[in-house]
Design an enzyme around this catalytic site. Structure first.
Site, PDB file in Angstrom:
ATOM      1  N   HIS A 188       1.768  11.752   8.644  1.00 25.66           N
ATOM      2  CA  HIS A 188       0.457  11.373   8.866  1.00 25.66           C
ATOM      3  C   HIS A 188      -0.526  12.467   8.347  1.00 25.66           C
ATOM      4  O   HIS A 188      -1.630  12.519   8.205  1.00 25.66           O
ATOM      5  CB  HIS A 188       0.155  10.808  10.165  1.00 25.66           C
ATOM      6  CG  HIS A 188       0.615   9.327  10.122  1.00 25.66           C
ATOM      7  ND1 HIS A 188       0.579   8.465  11.172  1.00 25.66           N
ATOM      8  CD2 HIS A 188       0.797   8.377   8.973  1.00 25.66           C
ATOM      9  CE1 HIS A 188       0.987   7.284  11.031  1.00 25.66           C
ATOM     10  NE2 HIS A 188       1.106   7.045   9.735  1.00 25.66           N
ATOM     11  N   GLU A 429       1.580  -8.179  -9.648  1.00 21.26           N
ATOM     12  CA  GLU A 429       2.377  -7.077  -9.117  1.00 21.26           C
ATOM     13  C   GLU A 429       3.788  -7.742  -8.442  1.00 21.26           C
ATOM     14  O   GLU A 429       4.413  -7.000  -7.847  1.00 21.26           O
ATOM     15  CB  GLU A 429       1.584  -6.787  -7.737  1.00 21.26           C
ATOM     16  CG  GLU A 429       0.979  -7.857  -6.804  1.00 21.26           C
ATOM     17  CD  GLU A 429       0.082  -7.317  -5.799  1.00 21.26           C
ATOM     18  OE1 GLU A 429       0.105  -6.169  -5.471  1.00 21.26           O
ATOM     19  OE2 GLU A 429      -0.825  -8.130  -5.552  1.00 21.26           O
ATOM     20  N   ASP A 453       3.588  -2.338  -5.963  1.00 19.10           N
ATOM     21  CA  ASP A 453       4.437  -3.356  -5.731  1.00 19.10           C
ATOM     22  C   ASP A 453       5.240  -3.864  -6.958  1.00 19.10           C
ATOM     23  O   ASP A 453       6.416  -4.230  -6.687  1.00 19.10           O
ATOM     24  CB  ASP A 453       3.623  -4.626  -5.347  1.00 19.10           C
ATOM     25  CG  ASP A 453       3.282  -4.190  -3.632  1.00 19.10           C
ATOM     26  OD1 ASP A 453       4.138  -3.915  -2.997  1.00 19.10           O
ATOM     27  OD2 ASP A 453       2.229  -4.708  -3.213  1.00 19.10           O
ATOM     28  N   CYS A 500      -4.237  -0.742 -11.513  1.00 20.83           N
ATOM     29  CA  CYS A 500      -4.883  -0.196 -10.205  1.00 20.83           C
ATOM     30  C   CYS A 500      -3.993   0.546  -9.464  1.00 20.83           C
ATOM     31  O   CYS A 500      -4.250   0.986  -8.351  1.00 20.83           O
ATOM     32  CB  CYS A 500      -5.722  -1.014  -9.459  1.00 20.83           C
ATOM     33  SG  CYS A 500      -4.955  -2.400  -8.957  1.00 20.83           S
TER      34      CYS A 500
END
Length: 577
Positions: A188, A429, A453, A500
């Site tokens: 993170h 996707e 995806d 995208c």
């Protein structure tokens, strides 16, 4: 001089004086208690949880981007995790120990379990549990973690370790770069430094042990190198590298007001991906041709169970007005999978293949209808396009289009104005949508390919699993053939195709994607100028020739090597910075 090599976590070059930030160990108070005191300790835990939540929530707000917002939500969810809090309560009751002791013991047990995993992602999540536990220990002891606040001069932060909460709390306006002993690609902290746009190198090993406050430091976030007290020769070489970087950045800034027109006149529109309203400025600053993907689910991150119609309307209106007359494509709520939104009741063993995106929306029409209504209301303030995610076939597409028409009719009945010519598209996707592209193209105004995806599902590889990360290959022949087929079927129906996913922001992919016939590429604002410069330096004929040649190859290794060499031959100035 010392040179440390690590992982390039956030690109850029920075130089300045070192500020050492070494985490002081926090020792939990360890006291045995009487049985009659158990309830009091449990009450302390409850109060500590509420104080910790409040401290985290102070970092939320309209200006926070998607990645930091999701990390904050992860920590808030940990503080509400019944299993974690239940184990702490049980440890207090069973062992008759104070609250601090129980927090430390339970956390260490969970951390040890995660760190023993062979999955790098799980190992990195152990840092989050440590971070949350430190919040609890702070609250229990009325102490504050050491943070870097109120700096009066620019510094390079050198640290042994950093917790996500520390990064949130820091005065980032004066932090030029970060050099960190620990961390990993999936951590993170790595995600946050990129979101905060701070040049950073992580996993340096022992840099913090060799650096003193005030040392001259250069952080190279492009090559993953940190130079401490550079000698004269090294300093000259690094100054030249820094000057090249600055010149490169200046060259990119000259691209802001230029169209993305290739040398033979063919134009590819470059649009921005946005997570929050606050990112509009970044998109406009780089001359984006509109918003190709606005991730609407961020609006649901700060509210349990959803966001009101009025809240959504105001957010959509602000984005659409700010970008007008340029188009804004808003994706309907895409929750589930790896996007966890509290209060939605999504808790599945296999979320990637489960109740997510349009599947969730069609079964929760109460939530979906509110969003569609807010979108229609906002459409009169500019040029809105609505996009549906995770469509797998014509049945789902028909269902969402039917519901949209129903909401339109409600607006007409209530005399609520909306754009009657609003364009509607679908994301491609999943493989079934790619194979049915000719059917879907007859029913919508545009396609937008979500490669993250599409690659994951086409190759059957979990993109978050480090053990098989090497299989997540955008240049896999199966992926490229899918892209080619989607574009061909869309163009046969005279509808444009946008891409995208992460491929759009990768300069290595840009010429190939143009050659495959993509009409638009949508990406993070920070990547747009780099891609624009590349596409302006080649012709569409060259790009198409590259794509045609690559499509004859049978291996992603061969394709990757060929494209890399092709790009380096033509754009060597990008690889010598």
């Amino acid at each position: 001089m010392r040179i440390f090599k690590g992982i390039a976590a956030s690109e850029g070059l920075s130089k300045g004086k070192a500020l050492l930030h070494v985490r002081s160990s926090m020792v939990a108070e360890k006291q045995h208690i009487m049985a009659k005191d158990v309830q009091g300790e449990l009450q302390k835990i409850h109060k500590a949880v509420e104080r910790s939540k409040k401290a985290l929530e102070e970092h939320q707000g309209p200006d926070i981007s998607a990645e930091p917002a999701e990390i904050l939500q992860t920590h808030l969810m940990m503080l509400s995790d019944p299993e974690y809090l239940g184990q702490i309560a049980q440890y207090i009751s069973t062992n008759l120990v104070c609250a601090q002791w129980a927090v430390e013991a339970v956390t260490e047990s969970m951390v040890s379990l995660l760190e023993s995993s062979s999955d790098e992602m799980l190992k990195e999540r152990s840092v989050d549990f440590r971070d949350v536990s430190l919040h609890l220990l702070d609250a229990l002891s009325n102490r504050s973690q050491r943070t870097v606040k109120n700096l009066t001069e620019d510094v390079i932060l050198v640290a042994d370790s950093l917790m996500p909460s520390e990064l949130f709390s820091m005065d980032k306006s004066h932090i030029l770069g970060i050099a960190l002993d620990g961390g990993g690609r999936a951590s993170h902290v790595a995600i946050l430094v990129r979101a905060f746009n701070i040049p950073s190198v992580i996993a340096l090993g022992s840099a913090s042990q060799k650096v003193h406050d005030g040392d001259e430091i250069i952080v190279d976030g492009n090559y993953g190198e940190v130079f401490v007290r550079p000698d004269l020769t090294a300093a000259q070489n690094l100054n030249e590298r820094y000057a090249r970087w600055q010149a490169h950045e200046q060259e990119l800034r000259q691209m802001i007001d230029l169209p993305t027109r290739m040398t033979d006149g063919h134009e590819v529109l470059l649009k921005a991906n946005l997570q929050t309203v606050s990112e509009i400025g970044s998109a406009k600053e780089v001359g984006a041709s509109g918003v190709g993907l606005f991730r609407s689910e961020f609006l649901f991150m700060d509210s349990v169970g959803g966001s009101t119609e009025e809240q959504q309307f105001e957010a959509y209106k602000e984005v659409i007005e700010a970008m007008a007359p340029l188009p804004v494509t808003i994706r309907t709520i895409d929750v589930g999978g790896d996007k966890v939104v509290p209060g939605m009741g999504i808790d599945e063993k296999n979320p990637i293949l489960g109740w997510r995106a349009v599947r969730f929306c069609l079964s929760r029409k109460d939530i979906f209808s509110v969003q569609l209504r807010a979108l229609l209301r906002a459409s009169v303030y500019g040029k809105l396009q609505i996009m549906f995610p995770m469509i797998s076939g014509v049945e789902e597409l028909n269902a969402v289009l039917h519901l949209l028409e129903h909401v339109k009719e409600e607006c007409r009945t209530e005399q609520i104005p909306f754009d009657p010519d609003i364009k509607v598209g679908t994301m491609i996707e999943v493989p079934s949508a790619a194979l049915c592209a000719d059917i879907l193209a007859k029913k919508v105004d545009f396609f937008s390919i979500g490669t993250n995806d599409l690659i994951q599902y086409t190759i059957a590889v979990d993109r978050g699993n480090e053990k098989i990360a090497h299989l997540f290959q955008p240049f896999h022949p199966g992926v490229l053939r899918s892209l080619q087929m989607i574009v061909e079927k869309a163009h046969q129906e005279n509808i444009p195709v946008s891409l995208c996913g992460e491929m759009a922001s990768d300069p290595l992919c840009s010429v190939l994607l143009a050659g495959l016939g993509m009409d638009e590429l949508s990406m993070g604002s920070q990547s747009l100028l780099q891609v624009r410069k590349i596409l302006r330096d080649v012709s569409f004929a060259e790009a198409k020739q590259l794509a045609d040649h690559v499509m004859e190859m049978d291996s992603y290794l061969t394709i990757t090597t060929y494209i890399r060499e092709w790009m380096h031959d033509r754009f060597d100035h990008f690889t010598t910075i």
